[in-house]
Design an enzyme around this catalytic site. Sequence first.
Site, short mmCIF file in Angstrom:
data_model
loop_
_atom_site.label_atom_id
_atom_site.label_comp_id
_atom_site.label_asym_id
_atom_site.label_seq_id
_atom_site.Cartn_x
_atom_site.Cartn_y
_atom_site.Cartn_z
N TYR A 1 0.74 -1.16 0.03
CA TYR A 1 0.00 -0.07 0.09
C TYR A 1 0.94 1.27 0.00
CZ TYR A 1 -4.74 -1.95 0.52
OH TYR A 1 -5.87 -2.58 0.60
N LYS B 1 3.08 -15.31 2.02
CA LYS B 1 3.41 -15.99 1.00
C LYS B 1 4.89 -16.28 0.73
CE LYS B 1 1.41 -17.25 -2.79
NZ LYS B 1 0.85 -18.47 -3.06
N ASP C 1 -3.01 -18.16 0.13
CA ASP C 1 -4.26 -18.66 -0.75
C ASP C 1 -4.70 -19.89 -0.09
OD1 ASP C 1 -1.80 -20.17 -0.90
OD2 ASP C 1 -1.87 -20.57 -2.99
N ASP D 1 -6.38 -7.10 3.85
CA ASP D 1 -7.43 -6.36 3.39
C ASP D 1 -8.44 -7.43 2.26
OD1 ASP D 1 -9.12 -4.11 1.90
OD2 ASP D 1 -8.05 -4.65 0.10
N ASP E 1 -12.40 -9.13 4.06
CA ASP E 1 -13.63 -9.21 3.31
C ASP E 1 -14.07 -10.24 3.27
OD1 ASP E 1 -13.30 -6.21 2.84
OD2 ASP E 1 -13.75 -6.50 0.70
C1 IPM Z 1 -10.49 -1.40 3.51
C2 IPM Z 1 -10.75 -0.69 2.25
C3 IPM Z 1 -9.67 0.24 1.92
C4 IPM Z 1 -8.51 -0.47 1.87
C5 IPM Z 1 -9.75 1.07 0.98
C6 IPM Z 1 -11.09 1.83 0.75
C7 IPM Z 1 -8.65 2.07 0.53
O1 IPM Z 1 -11.07 -1.74 1.32
O2 IPM Z 1 -10.42 -0.49 4.57
O3 IPM Z 1 -10.13 -2.58 3.65
O4 IPM Z 1 -8.15 -1.04 0.81
O5 IPM Z 1 -7.82 -0.68 2.85
MG MG Z 2 -10.87 -3.67 2.21
#
Ligand code: IPM
Ligand code: MG
Length: 370
Positions: free
Chosen positions: A143, A194, A227, A251, A255
Amino acid sequence: MSDKKTLLIVAGDGIGPEVMSEVLRVIEWLDKRRGIPFEVTQGLVGGAALDAEDTPLSDATMAKALAADAVLLGAVGGPKWDGLPFEKKPERGLLRLRKEMALFANLRPAPVFDALVDASPLKPEIVRGLDIVIVRELTGGVYFGEPRGITPLPEGGFRGVNTQVYTTPEIVRIARIAFELAGRRQGRVCSVEKANVMESGVLWRREVQALHDAEFPAIALSHMYADNCAMQLLRDPRQFDVIVTDNLFGDMLSDEAAMLTGSLGMLPSASLGEADAQGRRRALYEPVHGSAPDIAGRGIANPLASLLSFAMCLRWSFGLDAEADLLEAAVKGVLDGGLRTADIMQPGKARVSTRVMGESIVRELDKLAG
Ligand code: IPM
Ligand code: MG
């Protein structure tokens, strides 16, 4: 140092302002009913800041964030600002907060509430009782790594570059958070990288293991490739207690973990900095769900993720564990009582607005606090 508790609220875009209004309701309750006053200031971030201040986060708001005990964020982004250049995207406001507040540790719990077990796309027997936390490194890795950028090629076309980079101190401080957290939970940490293809992953694995052996031998540590972790989260998520991983894998895996619960609208997060001599950390709390522009302004968003983020704030920033427990119990109570916002609606339950959900939480707090 005064002992006034200061909060900066940056509600941001989309459903951010709607859900943060319900947090304000609970802040007011804590003042009136528990004698715990907060000094609240508000600021703009994301698209809201772009529209009013021509920047996704002004220097003035950044300064307020650095001065506050904790920052509560709603959400950033939306289609209105999609076409902007990279430095002007609403997301840059959030990334600037994370970077300048040095919030290297992102805690993303993904608990499955009993009342919502059927909301998961996985079978109830796989997710019932699930309670994992992803500890994501937040200020390093690809990032922010240099070099980065897009440069033209002499023969035409371009070259896009990002750099995955981690140092020993960056790895050690995030691993320490994971081990300490696991010590207060089920005592298990799974470290994810990884190492089979990336040197940064080899170093990650080595440093996590070394810290474990030196300081946390009582924690059960395992290592897993990212993975495989993505797969194991679907196959048998309850094998995990705390997962610690880098910025990009975190990230994605967070999710995925969020989706296991089937209710993104329920999930809180905390982003923490290094502790100072008094044990205080810079901190930002935000729901995982994002700005949800499709439902913004309709009063139907789920405020529970923001409320649970505020519970994390009470716990991590102010040591108000009893109040955090109360707020979490109120969320559970309201769900058990059958109230649902649209995103978690189930047959036979009562569908309520953002505001009614917030008011019901306050009523439940009254009841629980006696
Ligand atoms: C998160 C989001 C952010 C990230 C975006 C909005 C920049 O996806 O907080 O997980 O990628 O960190
Ligand atoms: Mg995210």
